[in-house]
Design an enzyme around this catalytic site. Structure first.
Site, short mmCIF file in Angstrom:
data_model
loop_
_atom_site.label_atom_id
_atom_site.label_comp_id
_atom_site.label_asym_id
_atom_site.label_seq_id
_atom_site.Cartn_x
_atom_site.Cartn_y
_atom_site.Cartn_z
N CYS A 46 0.74 -1.14 -0.02
CA CYS A 46 0.13 -0.03 0.02
C CYS A 46 1.11 1.36 -0.10
CB CYS A 46 -0.77 0.11 1.03
SG CYS A 46 -2.12 -1.48 1.32
C1 BEZ Z 1 0.43 -4.55 1.70
O1 BEZ Z 1 0.02 -3.51 1.69
O2 BEZ Z 1 1.73 -4.87 1.83
C2 BEZ Z 1 -0.14 -5.87 2.26
C3 BEZ Z 1 -1.52 -5.62 2.83
C4 BEZ Z 1 -2.14 -6.91 3.26
C5 BEZ Z 1 -1.84 -7.96 3.01
C6 BEZ Z 1 -0.60 -8.17 2.26
C7 BEZ Z 1 0.14 -7.04 1.93
#
Ligand code: BEZ
Length: 213
Positions: A46
């Site tokens: 994210c």
């Molecule tokens: C991420 O944004 O890195 C992420 C969020 C939830 C699960 C896996 C990755």
């Protein structure tokens, strides 16, 4: 839960965002919009996505398109996270991020897929036209960061279709030839497409991109 489909009116909502409170439709005004969700604050993928969105923000603006993100964390968390995004992604996030702690908007837009994760949103993308109707829906899993070149490419394609009665072929990129939509009869082509066209098959009629010099 609502199931949204292409052509539906994008549901209106009130929200707290990192740029202040908004009423979604009023915030969109006459612009196109891209609403995209994130599973959670302070997560790695994210962070890279929001940094990328910030870098692409001027490109969306050039296309008369506002961008807005959502996650189900609160405003204080979002504001702290933005500092990290700006620092690590070498950018400035200046588009709003919705704080949807109650999950009301996430549910309204069907962004929670309980069999994948019952607490967080998946990576949804909604492209909304100037008429406030939904033009595109994408759903990515939490583990795959989205391709913002693709989102821009789709906005370009949708806006060409809205203005010029053309559609875009597989792997089309800005500047390449486009196809004339099937609803245009051959007798109207010369007037509507003065750059000319070539008919490969009666249903496959190709013309230069109309808004390119
Ligand atoms: C991420 O944004 O890195 C992420 C969020 C939830 C699960 C896996 C990755």
């Amino acid at each position: 839960m609502s199931t949204l489909r292409l052509g539906d009116l994008a549901p209106d909502f009130k929200a707290e965002t990192t740029n202040g409170p908004i009423q979604f439709h009023q915030w969109l005004g006459d612009s196109w919009g891209v609403l995209f969700s994130h599973p959670a604050d302070f997560t790695p993928v994210c962070t890279t996505e929001l940094g990328t969105a910030a870098k692409y923000h001027p490109e969306f603006t050039k296309r008369g398109t506002k961008i807005i993100a959502l996650s189900v964390d609160g405003l204080t968390s979002h504001l702290e996270w933005i500092k990290d995004i700006n620092e690590t992604q070498n950018t400035i996030v200046n588009f709003p991020i919705i704080a949807d702690q109650s999950k009301e908007i996430a549910v309204l837009y069907d962004m929670i897929h309980p069999n994948a994760n019952d607490k967080f949103t998946v990576r949804s993308v909604f492209v909304i036209g100037a008429d406030k109707n939904i033009k595109l829906i994408l759903t990515y899993p939490a583990s795959t960061g989205r391709n913002f070149d693709e989102i821009l490419r789709v906005v370009d394609s949708l806006q060409l279709t809205a203005t010029y009665n053309v559609a875009t072929p597989a792997n089309w990129k800005e500047g390449e030839d486009v196809v004339i939509v099937p609803s245009i009869p051959n007798c109207d082509i010369a007037a509507k497409f003065p750059k000319g066209h070539r008919q490969v098959k009666p249903y496959l009629r190709i013309t230069p991109q109309p808004n390119k010099l």
